[in-house]
Write a protein that holds these residues in place. Structure first.
Motif, mmCIF file in Angstrom:
data_model
loop_
_atom_site.group_PDB
_atom_site.id
_atom_site.type_symbol
_atom_site.label_atom_id
_atom_site.label_comp_id
_atom_site.label_asym_id
_atom_site.label_seq_id
_atom_site.Cartn_x
_atom_site.Cartn_y
_atom_site.Cartn_z
ATOM 1 N N ASP A 36 0.199 -14.017 -9.465
ATOM 2 C CA ASP A 36 0.202 -14.007 -10.924
ATOM 3 C C ASP A 36 1.137 -15.055 -11.504
ATOM 4 O O ASP A 36 0.987 -15.451 -12.655
ATOM 5 C CB ASP A 36 0.614 -12.612 -11.423
ATOM 6 N N ASP A 37 2.119 -15.479 -10.705
ATOM 7 C CA ASP A 37 3.054 -16.516 -11.143
ATOM 8 C C ASP A 37 3.654 -17.157 -9.903
ATOM 9 O O ASP A 37 3.373 -16.739 -8.778
ATOM 10 C CB ASP A 37 4.138 -15.937 -12.058
ATOM 11 N N LEU A 70 0.825 -1.214 0.000
ATOM 12 C CA LEU A 70 0.000 0.000 0.000
ATOM 13 C C LEU A 70 0.857 1.262 0.000
ATOM 14 O O LEU A 70 0.624 2.180 -0.784
ATOM 15 C CB LEU A 70 -0.919 0.015 1.217
ATOM 16 N N SER A 71 1.853 1.314 0.873
ATOM 17 C CA SER A 71 2.631 2.544 1.024
ATOM 18 C C SER A 71 3.654 2.756 -0.100
ATOM 19 O O SER A 71 3.884 3.879 -0.514
ATOM 20 C CB SER A 71 3.331 2.577 2.380
ATOM 21 N N GLU A 72 4.254 1.693 -0.573
ATOM 22 C CA GLU A 72 5.316 1.813 -1.581
ATOM 23 C C GLU A 72 4.812 1.738 -3.018
ATOM 24 O O GLU A 72 5.496 2.189 -3.931
ATOM 25 C CB GLU A 72 6.362 0.703 -1.384
ATOM 26 N N GLN A 73 3.634 1.127 -3.223
ATOM 27 C CA GLN A 73 3.086 0.921 -4.568
ATOM 28 C C GLN A 73 4.170 0.393 -5.525
ATOM 29 O O GLN A 73 4.498 1.023 -6.539
ATOM 30 C CB GLN A 73 2.473 2.217 -5.108
ATOM 31 N N PRO A 74 4.733 -0.788 -5.204
ATOM 32 C CA PRO A 74 5.783 -1.339 -6.070
ATOM 33 C C PRO A 74 5.218 -1.765 -7.424
ATOM 34 O O PRO A 74 4.000 -1.923 -7.587
ATOM 35 C CB PRO A 74 6.266 -2.561 -5.276
ATOM 36 N N ASP A 75 6.119 -1.961 -8.378
ATOM 37 C CA ASP A 75 5.713 -2.451 -9.700
ATOM 38 C C ASP A 75 5.433 -3.947 -9.664
ATOM 39 O O ASP A 75 4.706 -4.460 -10.510
ATOM 40 C CB ASP A 75 6.814 -2.164 -10.724
ATOM 41 N N LEU A 76 6.020 -4.642 -8.671
ATOM 42 C CA LEU A 76 5.889 -6.091 -8.565
ATOM 43 C C LEU A 76 6.240 -6.526 -7.150
ATOM 44 O O LEU A 76 7.066 -5.882 -6.498
ATOM 45 C CB LEU A 76 6.852 -6.749 -9.568
ATOM 46 N N VAL A 77 5.628 -7.615 -6.691
ATOM 47 C CA VAL A 77 5.918 -8.182 -5.370
ATOM 48 C C VAL A 77 6.459 -9.598 -5.560
ATOM 49 O O VAL A 77 5.859 -10.410 -6.272
ATOM 50 C CB VAL A 77 4.653 -8.235 -4.483
ATOM 51 N N VAL A 128 2.080 -10.271 -8.389
ATOM 52 C CA VAL A 128 2.705 -10.972 -7.268
ATOM 53 C C VAL A 128 3.248 -12.302 -7.780
ATOM 54 O O VAL A 128 2.506 -13.075 -8.391
ATOM 55 C CB VAL A 128 1.701 -11.224 -6.120
ATOM 56 N N ILE A 129 4.523 -12.548 -7.514
ATOM 57 C CA ILE A 129 5.131 -13.844 -7.826
ATOM 58 C C ILE A 129 5.404 -14.546 -6.512
ATOM 59 O O ILE A 129 6.117 -14.021 -5.652
ATOM 60 C CB ILE A 129 6.441 -13.704 -8.629
ATOM 61 N N LEU A 183 5.613 -10.358 -16.697
ATOM 62 C CA LEU A 183 4.502 -9.763 -15.946
ATOM 63 C C LEU A 183 4.469 -8.250 -16.097
ATOM 64 O O LEU A 183 3.403 -7.659 -16.236
ATOM 65 C CB LEU A 183 4.579 -10.149 -14.471
ATOM 66 N N VAL A 184 5.632 -7.628 -16.066
ATOM 67 C CA VAL A 184 5.679 -6.171 -16.188
ATOM 68 C C VAL A 184 5.288 -5.761 -17.606
ATOM 69 O O VAL A 184 4.564 -4.776 -17.801
ATOM 70 C CB VAL A 184 7.061 -5.635 -15.781
ATOM 71 N N LYS A 185 5.693 -6.532 -18.604
ATOM 72 C CA LYS A 185 5.297 -6.266 -19.981
ATOM 73 C C LYS A 185 3.779 -6.365 -20.122
ATOM 74 O O LYS A 185 3.144 -5.542 -20.746
ATOM 75 C CB LYS A 185 5.988 -7.250 -20.923
ATOM 76 N N ASP A 186 3.189 -7.411 -19.495
ATOM 77 C CA ASP A 186 1.734 -7.577 -19.534
ATOM 78 C C ASP A 186 1.040 -6.372 -18.892
ATOM 79 O O ASP A 186 0.006 -5.934 -19.368
ATOM 80 C CB ASP A 186 1.308 -8.858 -18.799
ATOM 81 N N GLN A 187 1.608 -5.848 -17.799
ATOM 82 C CA GLN A 187 1.024 -4.703 -17.101
ATOM 83 C C GLN A 187 1.045 -3.454 -17.990
ATOM 84 O O GLN A 187 0.155 -2.627 -17.935
ATOM 85 C CB GLN A 187 1.773 -4.392 -15.811
ATOM 86 N N ALA A 188 2.108 -3.324 -18.800
ATOM 87 C CA ALA A 188 2.271 -2.139 -19.634
ATOM 88 C C ALA A 188 1.407 -2.191 -20.897
ATOM 89 O O ALA A 188 1.157 -1.172 -21.520
ATOM 90 C CB ALA A 188 3.742 -1.980 -20.023
#
Length: 124
Positions: free
Chosen positions: A98-99, A41-48, A77-78, A117-122
């Motif tokens: 997600d994986d 929530l606080s960091e809003q990362p691109d991936l966990v 999330v992996i 996963l990041v490509k899919d997000q973009a």
């Protein structure tokens, strides 16, 4: 890319965070599932990257909470676990991951999963 690494084992956390940083990622860390939910929530990362065997709140529940919150549900999330059975993969996906990847981490394989996963997000 900002990655939230959730790992309670200090040696694993240190090794993986250094290797991810060498690949150009910004790494923020949490050591239990409750911290993972708050940091997402606080960091809003691109991936966990979520270890599943965590204290306080396990990775299964943390993933469910992250994916169940509209503010963080789109963050990939992996799951990372030493358990490599098909049921473990299915359980991780059912929790909202997600994986899934196994420990010990093969950084090349994990890197391909992160990139996909990041490509899919973009993608629109």
């Amino acid at each position: 890319m900002k990655i939230l690494l959730v790992e309670d084992n200090e040696m694993n956390r240190d090794m993986l965070s250094r290797r991810l940083a060498r690949r150009g990622h910004t790494v923020v860390m949490a050591t239990d599932g409750q911290m993972a939910v708050a940091a997402t929530l606080s960091e809003q990362p691109d991936l966990v990257l979520m270890d599943m065997g965590l204290p306080v709140m396990d990775g299964w529940e943390a993933a469910r909470r992250i994916k169940g919150d509209a503010r963080t549900s789109s963050i990939p999330v992996i799951a990372l676990t030493a358990h490599a059975m098909a049921e473990d993969r299915e359980r991780a996906l059912a929790a909202g991951c997600d994986d899934f990847d196994t420990k010990p981490v093969d950084l090349e394989r994990l890197g391909r999963k992160i990139d996909a996963l990041v490509k899919d997000q973009a993608s629109p």
